[in-house]
Design an enzyme around this catalytic site. Structure first.
Site, mmCIF file in Angstrom:
data_model
loop_
_atom_site.group_PDB
_atom_site.id
_atom_site.type_symbol
_atom_site.label_atom_id
_atom_site.label_comp_id
_atom_site.label_asym_id
_atom_site.label_seq_id
_atom_site.Cartn_x
_atom_site.Cartn_y
_atom_site.Cartn_z
ATOM 1 C CE LYS A 16 -2.228 -0.843 3.885
ATOM 2 N NZ LYS A 16 -1.620 -2.117 4.307
ATOM 3 N NE ARG A 91 -3.561 -1.128 10.100
ATOM 4 C CZ ARG A 91 -2.528 -0.467 9.599
ATOM 5 N NH1 ARG A 91 -2.644 0.786 9.263
ATOM 6 N NH2 ARG A 91 -1.374 -1.074 9.448
ATOM 7 N NE ARG A 127 8.194 -3.665 5.378
ATOM 8 C CZ ARG A 127 6.964 -4.103 5.220
ATOM 9 N NH1 ARG A 127 6.371 -3.996 4.065
ATOM 10 N NH2 ARG A 127 6.329 -4.646 6.228
ATOM 11 N NE ARG A 160 7.288 -0.080 9.973
ATOM 12 C CZ ARG A 160 6.220 0.104 9.190
ATOM 13 N NH1 ARG A 160 6.321 0.805 8.074
ATOM 14 N NH2 ARG A 160 5.054 -0.406 9.506
ATOM 15 N NE ARG A 171 2.169 -4.231 11.505
ATOM 16 C CZ ARG A 171 2.684 -3.633 10.444
ATOM 17 N NH1 ARG A 171 3.662 -4.189 9.777
ATOM 18 N NH2 ARG A 171 2.225 -2.488 10.041
HETATM 19 P P1 AMP Z 1 1.380 0.941 9.088
HETATM 20 O O1 AMP Z 1 2.623 1.659 8.770
HETATM 21 O O2 AMP Z 1 0.187 1.441 8.287
HETATM 22 O O3 AMP Z 1 1.501 -0.540 8.997
HETATM 23 O O4 AMP Z 1 1.034 1.287 10.614
HETATM 24 C C1 AMP Z 1 1.915 0.963 11.673
HETATM 25 C C2 AMP Z 1 1.133 0.795 12.975
HETATM 26 O O5 AMP Z 1 0.451 2.027 13.279
HETATM 27 C C3 AMP Z 1 0.032 -0.258 12.922
HETATM 28 O O6 AMP Z 1 0.500 -1.557 13.167
HETATM 29 C C4 AMP Z 1 -0.883 0.245 14.044
HETATM 30 O O7 AMP Z 1 -0.357 -0.049 15.320
HETATM 31 C C5 AMP Z 1 -0.815 1.751 13.853
HETATM 32 N N1 AMP Z 1 -1.863 2.208 12.913
HETATM 33 C C6 AMP Z 1 -1.685 2.796 11.700
HETATM 34 N N2 AMP Z 1 -2.853 3.100 11.125
HETATM 35 C C7 AMP Z 1 -3.815 2.682 11.987
HETATM 36 C C8 AMP Z 1 -5.237 2.681 11.948
HETATM 37 N N3 AMP Z 1 -5.917 3.171 10.905
HETATM 38 N N4 AMP Z 1 -5.889 2.173 13.032
HETATM 39 C C9 AMP Z 1 -5.218 1.687 14.096
HETATM 40 N N5 AMP Z 1 -3.895 1.626 14.184
HETATM 41 C C10 AMP Z 1 -3.186 2.116 13.134
#
Ligand code: AMP
Length: 223
Positions: A16, A91, A127, A160, A171
């Site tokens: 994404k 999400r 990654r 990360r 996740r």
């Molecule tokens: P991402 O980089 O989009 O994978 O986001 C990293 C982390 O941020 C996720 O594993 C969640 O802990 C938090 N996070 C990001 N976006 C959301 C969302 N829309 N709702 C809840 N937690 C989020």
């Protein structure tokens, strides 16, 4: 003309972020990533960052109210007036419903980037993310020209915390439980497009632009 709100759906690691950056550049829209917004808050050591950290490090979702306040403030900024590309939001169903209320008559398009769990695990294992600029590389698929250094800014490349194998498994579990139902939600609204995310980034981008309505047309049904 209606603002163009594009939602990218897919498991964590489906691509994404990569596609959102390209799409945003191609359409002249801002890329809005809630993950990046949280990471920025972590870096700045804000109160929100401190609240979010524990959830993020363990692969859990940050509670909806924290996400919604932050996201709504971001999309209220003037650069989002003509639309934006969302990456990592919504999400959960409550996030999607609150967002639909907020959008009112504006009809988003949701694109689901479909990738198998086994591929997600393999991608996360290799990654590397730049500590300085956030650029994402991969040991196998986008190896750094100089080991450990970002190709874009020469910053330090690290794994990360949430790409660690046990966190990736968590996740994915959270994704299937809480986020995957959004596919049905947007399908019922007639707003869903799907594409195969197991192709090269260029092929995925081509598929993405071909499933989206042309830039000017606000032709999708409202939620
Ligand atoms: P991402 O980089 O989009 O994978 O986001 C990293 C982390 O941020 C996720 O594993 C969640 O802990 C938090 N996070 C990001 N976006 C959301 C969302 N829309 N709702 C809840 N937690 C989020």
């Amino acid at each position: 003309m209606q603002p163009s709100v594009i939602i990218l759906l897919g498991a964590p690691g489906a691509g994404k972020g990569t596609q959102a950056v390209r799409l945003a550049a191609a359409r002249g829209l801002p890329h809005v990533s809630t993950g990046d917004l949280f990471r920025e808050n972590l870096k700045q050591e804000t109160a929100l960052g401190k609240q979010a950290k524990g959830y993020m490090d363990s692969g859990k979702l940050v509670p909806d109210e924290l996400v919604l306040d932050m996201l709504f403030a971001r999309v209220a900024r003037p650069d989002c007036a003509h639309g934006y590309v969302l990456d990592g939001f919504p999400r959960t169903l409550p996030q999607a419903e609150a967002f639909a209320r907020r959008l009112g008559r504006i009809a988003p398009v949701a694109v689901n980037i479909v990738v198998r769990d086994a591929t997600i695990v393999e991608r996360a294992a290799g990654r590397l993310t730049c500590k300085a600029c956030g650029n994402v590389q991969h040991l196998r698929h986008a190896p750094p020209r100089v080991a450990g250094k970002c190709d874009r800014c020469a910053g330090e490349l690290v794994q990360r915390a949430d790409d660690a194998p046990h966190v990736v498994t968590e996740r994915l579990r959270v994704y299937h439980e809480q986020t995957a139902p959004l596919v049905g939600y947007y399908a019922r609204a007639g707003a869903l497009r799907e594409l195969d995310g197991e192709q090269s980034p260029d092929a995925v981008f081509h598929a993405l632009t071909s499933v989206l309505p042309p830039q000017e047309a606000g032709i999708t049904p409202r939620l």
